[in-house]
Design an enzyme around this catalytic site. Structure first.
Site, PDB file in Angstrom:
ATOM      1  N   ASP A   1      -7.094 -18.478   1.325  1.00  0.00           N
ATOM      2  CA  ASP A   1      -7.567 -19.402   0.261  1.00  0.00           C
ATOM      3  C   ASP A   1      -8.980 -19.839   0.399  1.00  0.00           C
ATOM      4  O   ASP A   1      -9.376 -20.876  -0.217  1.00  0.00           O
ATOM      5  CB  ASP A   1      -6.630 -20.537   0.079  1.00  0.00           C
ATOM      6  CG  ASP A   1      -6.425 -21.383   1.056  1.00  0.00           C
ATOM      7  OD1 ASP A   1      -7.223 -21.444   2.253  1.00  0.00           O
ATOM      8  OD2 ASP A   1      -5.421 -22.084   1.341  1.00  0.00           O
TER       9      ASP A   1
ATOM     10  N   GLU B   1      -0.877 -13.641   3.358  1.00  0.00           N
ATOM     11  CA  GLU B   1      -0.818 -15.138   3.045  1.00  0.00           C
ATOM     12  C   GLU B   1      -1.327 -15.360   1.647  1.00  0.00           C
ATOM     13  O   GLU B   1      -1.702 -16.372   1.213  1.00  0.00           O
ATOM     14  CB  GLU B   1      -1.492 -16.136   3.949  1.00  0.00           C
ATOM     15  CG  GLU B   1      -1.126 -17.475   3.971  1.00  0.00           C
ATOM     16  CD  GLU B   1      -1.654 -18.612   4.928  1.00  0.00           C
ATOM     17  OE1 GLU B   1      -1.312 -18.537   6.268  1.00  0.00           O
ATOM     18  OE2 GLU B   1      -2.600 -19.238   4.068  1.00  0.00           O
TER      19      GLU B   1
ATOM     20  N   GLU C   1      -9.253 -24.582  -2.669  1.00  0.00           N
ATOM     21  CA  GLU C   1      -8.317 -23.613  -2.036  1.00  0.00           C
ATOM     22  C   GLU C   1      -7.309 -22.970  -2.979  1.00  0.00           C
ATOM     23  O   GLU C   1      -7.065 -21.709  -3.278  1.00  0.00           O
ATOM     24  CB  GLU C   1      -7.683 -24.272  -0.670  1.00  0.00           C
ATOM     25  CG  GLU C   1      -8.583 -24.027   0.615  1.00  0.00           C
ATOM     26  CD  GLU C   1      -9.465 -25.370   0.409  1.00  0.00           C
ATOM     27  OE1 GLU C   1      -9.307 -26.343  -0.330  1.00  0.00           O
ATOM     28  OE2 GLU C   1     -10.172 -25.567   1.264  1.00  0.00           O
TER      29      GLU C   1
ATOM     30  N   HIS D   1      -9.899 -32.733   7.924  1.00  0.00           N
ATOM     31  CA  HIS D   1     -11.180 -32.238   7.502  1.00  0.00           C
ATOM     32  C   HIS D   1     -11.386 -31.757   6.012  1.00  0.00           C
ATOM     33  O   HIS D   1     -12.536 -31.368   5.711  1.00  0.00           O
ATOM     34  CB  HIS D   1     -11.228 -30.885   8.342  1.00  0.00           C
ATOM     35  CG  HIS D   1     -10.319 -29.737   7.963  1.00  0.00           C
ATOM     36  ND1 HIS D   1     -10.863 -28.766   7.036  1.00  0.00           N
ATOM     37  CD2 HIS D   1      -9.428 -29.180   8.348  1.00  0.00           C
ATOM     38  CE1 HIS D   1      -9.744 -28.089   6.564  1.00  0.00           C
ATOM     39  NE2 HIS D   1      -8.777 -28.359   7.504  1.00  0.00           N
TER      40      HIS D   1
ATOM     41  N   ARG E   1     -11.847 -30.850   2.284  1.00  0.00           N
ATOM     42  CA  ARG E   1     -12.921 -31.635   1.137  1.00  0.00           C
ATOM     43  C   ARG E   1     -12.603 -32.682   0.549  1.00  0.00           C
ATOM     44  O   ARG E   1     -13.310 -33.701   0.405  1.00  0.00           O
ATOM     45  CB  ARG E   1     -13.569 -30.405   0.535  1.00  0.00           C
ATOM     46  CG  ARG E   1     -14.634 -29.488   0.981  1.00  0.00           C
ATOM     47  CD  ARG E   1     -15.314 -28.581   0.064  1.00  0.00           C
ATOM     48  NE  ARG E   1     -16.396 -27.848   0.140  1.00  0.00           N
ATOM     49  CZ  ARG E   1     -16.832 -27.133   1.356  1.00  0.00           C
ATOM     50  NH1 ARG E   1     -15.967 -26.761   2.054  1.00  0.00           N
ATOM     51  NH2 ARG E   1     -17.859 -26.667   1.435  1.00  0.00           N
TER      52      ARG E   1
ATOM     53  N   HIS F   1     -13.512 -31.650  13.448  1.00  0.00           N
ATOM     54  CA  HIS F   1     -14.298 -30.492  12.904  1.00  0.00           C
ATOM     55  C   HIS F   1     -15.904 -30.774  12.907  1.00  0.00           C
ATOM     56  O   HIS F   1     -16.282 -31.757  12.929  1.00  0.00           O
ATOM     57  CB  HIS F   1     -13.660 -30.614  11.568  1.00  0.00           C
ATOM     58  CG  HIS F   1     -13.894 -29.266  10.603  1.00  0.00           C
ATOM     59  ND1 HIS F   1     -15.298 -28.883  10.047  1.00  0.00           N
ATOM     60  CD2 HIS F   1     -13.295 -28.291  10.054  1.00  0.00           C
ATOM     61  CE1 HIS F   1     -15.141 -27.854   9.359  1.00  0.00           C
ATOM     62  NE2 HIS F   1     -13.905 -27.328   9.459  1.00  0.00           N
TER      63      HIS F   1
HETATM   64  C1  UD1 Z   1     -13.467 -24.173   5.123  1.00  0.00           C
HETATM   65  C2  UD1 Z   1     -12.664 -23.953   4.154  1.00  0.00           C
HETATM   66  C3  UD1 Z   1     -11.310 -24.435   4.178  1.00  0.00           C
HETATM   67  C4  UD1 Z   1     -10.405 -24.274   5.619  1.00  0.00           C
HETATM   68  C5  UD1 Z   1     -11.595 -25.026   6.559  1.00  0.00           C
HETATM   69  C6  UD1 Z   1     -10.893 -24.683   7.919  1.00  0.00           C
HETATM   70  C7  UD1 Z   1     -13.657 -23.265   1.855  1.00  0.00           C
HETATM   71  C8  UD1 Z   1     -14.437 -23.493   0.854  1.00  0.00           C
HETATM   72  N1  UD1 Z   1     -13.383 -24.285   2.800  1.00  0.00           N
HETATM   73  O1  UD1 Z   1     -13.785 -25.701   4.913  1.00  0.00           O
HETATM   74  O2  UD1 Z   1     -10.308 -23.707   3.236  1.00  0.00           O
HETATM   75  O3  UD1 Z   1      -9.493 -25.228   5.453  1.00  0.00           O
HETATM   76  O4  UD1 Z   1     -12.740 -23.884   6.489  1.00  0.00           O
HETATM   77  O5  UD1 Z   1     -11.343 -25.448   8.740  1.00  0.00           O
HETATM   78  O6  UD1 Z   1     -13.637 -22.001   2.282  1.00  0.00           O
HETATM   79  N2  UD1 Z   1     -19.629 -26.160  10.547  1.00  0.00           N
HETATM   80  C9  UD1 Z   1     -20.296 -25.545  11.664  1.00  0.00           C
HETATM   81  N3  UD1 Z   1     -19.817 -24.987  12.487  1.00  0.00           N
HETATM   82  C10 UD1 Z   1     -18.637 -24.329  12.224  1.00  0.00           C
HETATM   83  C11 UD1 Z   1     -17.792 -24.455  11.055  1.00  0.00           C
HETATM   84  C12 UD1 Z   1     -18.498 -25.566  10.226  1.00  0.00           C
HETATM   85  O7  UD1 Z   1     -21.378 -26.376  11.803  1.00  0.00           O
HETATM   86  O8  UD1 Z   1     -18.302 -23.569  13.125  1.00  0.00           O
HETATM   87  C13 UD1 Z   1     -20.254 -27.185   9.652  1.00  0.00           C
HETATM   88  C14 UD1 Z   1     -21.587 -26.528   8.775  1.00  0.00           C
HETATM   89  O9  UD1 Z   1     -22.519 -27.881   8.442  1.00  0.00           O
HETATM   90  C15 UD1 Z   1     -20.789 -26.326   7.448  1.00  0.00           C
HETATM   91  C16 UD1 Z   1     -19.651 -27.421   7.226  1.00  0.00           C
HETATM   92  O10 UD1 Z   1     -19.055 -27.591   8.521  1.00  0.00           O
HETATM   93  O11 UD1 Z   1     -21.824 -26.108   6.209  1.00  0.00           O
HETATM   94  C17 UD1 Z   1     -18.611 -26.941   6.375  1.00  0.00           C
HETATM   95  O12 UD1 Z   1     -18.052 -25.837   6.425  1.00  0.00           O
HETATM   96  P1  UD1 Z   1     -17.288 -25.057   5.294  1.00  0.00           P
HETATM   97  O13 UD1 Z   1     -17.072 -23.488   5.655  1.00  0.00           O
HETATM   98  O14 UD1 Z   1     -18.358 -25.133   4.322  1.00  0.00           O
HETATM   99  O15 UD1 Z   1     -16.347 -25.963   4.958  1.00  0.00           O
HETATM  100  P2  UD1 Z   1     -14.764 -26.440   5.793  1.00  0.00           P
HETATM  101  O16 UD1 Z   1     -14.611 -27.868   5.584  1.00  0.00           O
HETATM  102  O17 UD1 Z   1     -15.121 -26.067   7.127  1.00  0.00           O
HETATM  103  N1  UDP Z   2      -7.422 -25.288  15.434  1.00  0.00           N
HETATM  104  C1  UDP Z   2      -8.066 -24.968  16.787  1.00  0.00           C
HETATM  105  N2  UDP Z   2      -8.773 -25.972  17.027  1.00  0.00           N
HETATM  106  C2  UDP Z   2      -8.824 -27.079  16.570  1.00  0.00           C
HETATM  107  C3  UDP Z   2      -8.499 -27.538  15.564  1.00  0.00           C
HETATM  108  C4  UDP Z   2      -7.453 -26.422  14.800  1.00  0.00           C
HETATM  109  O1  UDP Z   2      -7.647 -23.931  17.228  1.00  0.00           O
HETATM  110  O2  UDP Z   2      -9.936 -27.864  17.225  1.00  0.00           O
HETATM  111  C5  UDP Z   2      -6.425 -24.272  14.811  1.00  0.00           C
HETATM  112  C6  UDP Z   2      -4.949 -24.857  14.451  1.00  0.00           C
HETATM  113  O3  UDP Z   2      -4.221 -24.813  15.500  1.00  0.00           O
HETATM  114  C7  UDP Z   2      -4.650 -23.883  13.398  1.00  0.00           C
HETATM  115  C8  UDP Z   2      -5.970 -24.050  12.639  1.00  0.00           C
HETATM  116  O4  UDP Z   2      -7.171 -23.927  13.618  1.00  0.00           O
HETATM  117  O5  UDP Z   2      -4.117 -22.564  13.754  1.00  0.00           O
HETATM  118  C9  UDP Z   2      -6.182 -24.473  11.310  1.00  0.00           C
HETATM  119  O6  UDP Z   2      -7.398 -24.470  11.114  1.00  0.00           O
HETATM  120  P1  UDP Z   2      -7.903 -25.685  10.113  1.00  0.00           P
HETATM  121  O7  UDP Z   2      -7.375 -27.017  10.137  1.00  0.00           O
HETATM  122  O8  UDP Z   2      -9.478 -25.755  10.463  1.00  0.00           O
HETATM  123  O9  UDP Z   2      -7.963 -25.130   8.814  1.00  0.00           O
HETATM  124  P2  UDP Z   2      -6.509 -24.893   7.655  1.00  0.00           P
HETATM  125  O10 UDP Z   2      -5.556 -24.270   8.410  1.00  0.00           O
HETATM  126  O11 UDP Z   2      -6.376 -26.485   7.296  1.00  0.00           O
HETATM  127  O12 UDP Z   2      -7.375 -24.203   6.672  1.00  0.00           O
END
Ligand code: UD1
Ligand code: UDP
Length: 380
Positions: free
Chosen positions: A98, A120, A134, A210, A212, A243
């Site tokens: 999602d 999924e 999502e 984490h 949004r 995160h």
């Molecule tokens: C995204 C997904 C969410 C998922 C989450 C898992 C969308 C809209 N959201 O949200 O569904 O639950 O990932 O973690 O698809 N950033 C870094 N390095 C990284 C990752 C993120 O610096 O490796 C920072 C960046 O500034 C980025 C921000 O985090 O702009 C947000 O990342 P983004 O993928 O937009 O949203 P998530 O909250 O991570």
């Molecule tokens: N996870 C990880 N390291 C972390 C936090 C989470 O490997 O520091 C793993 C966790 O075990 C799970 C996945 O990341 O498998 C979940 O990711 P996240 O919570 O970022 O996203 P969501 O599942 O909410 O979309």
């Protein structure tokens, strides 16, 4: 039958953790040619997972920007995936779950008239703003997809209610398959602070948040509940891998950064993460994936959200939705920490998300689908 060309597209940490077992499965079967395109929606957190599973992408769109917007992720992925599909002409594009990568990749593939398989599929809250974005991403991905791999029977029924009845396969969740690579009884933590946290004599809570919709006030309230729990229970220790989203880090480090029993870490690689989870007392999280993983490891989960698209875990008795209000989180967590019978009931509940064979089933279903197609039959 000629080899089936499969392009798997993913970009965030959770998609990678749940797709890598499937990529590995496809790579070892001669009927498939497995290709991988990562969008890089997450850069560092994605690469951590690729390393652990030793998956080398064939294409990398590298789209991540600091504080990226939903619109910029969407346009980057649609354009990038459409180009990759045009170049490598897969028979099917697989997307997962999602995220905005999932939805935009499905759209990019659709624009190239290439069938999409949705791994999924069928999770719903029926609230378009929670989780945001999502719920909309996965609903739209269902409309775009031609094959739907639903983790549970309930997910398949949700699709049926939306009129999606063809090529829906109940497979279990591939996240359970990932444990075969990560969890070890004799695991040695690479991070010494983590090793100390799991060995200390008190009770360890693994915490993540984490989402949004939790940014800002809800996340502050969650942090306040954690501080209140530390005050109330002197044996309680927290590990919180934070995160990389700056909006998460600002709040969390400001509120929890100084407490001696709260260990804030960088995002853990998935091997460290799963092995901490296997050794903790309790999980508190707003994550989707953790709600599926913790029950498999016999760990109760307090869900820091107002609703969940994973009611199977709640019905099985392993998860409890506790919301984002400080007092309510404190009350529900206290009940589990004070009442060992209530704790044991949750810890022994059965995991409804599968048996670790989801990737094999998805590969089998795809094979059967393409065999039927090559025989001129419509669908399964
Ligand atoms: C995204 C997904 C969410 C998922 C989450 C898992 C969308 C809209 N959201 O949200 O569904 O639950 O990932 O973690 O698809 N950033 C870094 N390095 C990284 C990752 C993120 O610096 O490796 C920072 C960046 O500034 C980025 C921000 O985090 O702009 C947000 O990342 P983004 O993928 O937009 O949203 P998530 O909250 O991570
Ligand atoms: N996870 C990880 N390291 C972390 C936090 C989470 O490997 O520091 C793993 C966790 O075990 C799970 C996945 O990341 O498998 C979940 O990711 P996240 O919570 O970022 O996203 P969501 O599942 O909410 O979309």
């Amino acid at each position: 039958m000629k080899q089936i060309q499969v392009l798997s597209v993913f970009g965030t940490r959770p998609e990678a953790i749940k797709m890598c077992p499937l990529v590995k499965e496809l790579a070892q079967r001669p009927e498939f040619n497995s290709m991988v395109c990562v969008t890089g929606q997450h850069r560092q957190m994605l690469d951590q997972v690729l390393d652990i599973f030793s998956v080398r992408p064939d294409y990398d769109l590298n789209i991540m920007k600091e504080r990226q917007t939903l619109a910029s992720i969407t346009t980057g992925v649609v354009e990038g995936v459409a180009q990759v599909v045009e170049q490598c002409r897969p028979d099917i594009v697989l997307v997962h779950g999602d995220t905005t990568t999932s939805f935009a990749a499905a759209l990019g593939a659709f624009y190239q008239k290439t069938p999409v398989g949705h791994v999924e599929a069928g999770l719903r809250t029926y609230n378009r703003y929670s989780p945001f974005p999502e719920e909309m991403n996965r609903t739209l991905t269902s409309r775009l997809a031609e094959l739907h791999f639903a983790p549970t029977q309930r997910n398949a029924q949700a699709l049926e209610k939306e009129g999606i009845t063809q090529n829906v396969f109940v497979t279990g969740n591939t996240v359970i398959d990932a444990f075969a690579t990560t969890v070890r009884p004799d695991y040695m933590f690479r991070d010494p602070a983590l090793g100390r946290a799991v060995e200390q004599s008190g009770r360890l809570v693994l915490l993540t948040a984490h989402r949004r919709e939790n940014l800002g006030r809800p996340l502050e309230q969650i942090c306040d509940a954690v501080l209140a729990l530390c005050d109330k229970y002197p044996d309680l220790h927290f590990v919180y891998p934070v995160h990389l989203n700056p909006a998460v880090r600002e709040t969390v480090f400001a509120r929890l950064g100084q407490h001696p029993r709260i260990l804030l870490t960088q995002p853990l690689d998935v091997a460290e993460m799963h092995n901490v989870m296997a050794r903790c007392h309790l999980v508190m999280t707003d994550s989707g994936g953790l709600q599926e993983e913790a029950p498999h490891l016999g760990k109760p989960v307090l869900v820091l959200r107002t609703e969940t698209e994973r009611p199977e875990a709640v019905e099985a008795g392993t998860a409890l939705v506790v919301g984002v209000q400080t007092q309510e989180i404190l009350r529900q967590a206290s009940r589990l920490l004070d009442d060992s019978a209530a704790y044991e009931r949750m810890a022994q509940a059965k995991n409804p998300y599968g048996d670790g064979q989801a990737s094999r089933r998805i590969a089998d279903c795809m094979l059967a689908y393409f065999q039927h197609k090559s025989n001129g039959e419509e669908c399964l």
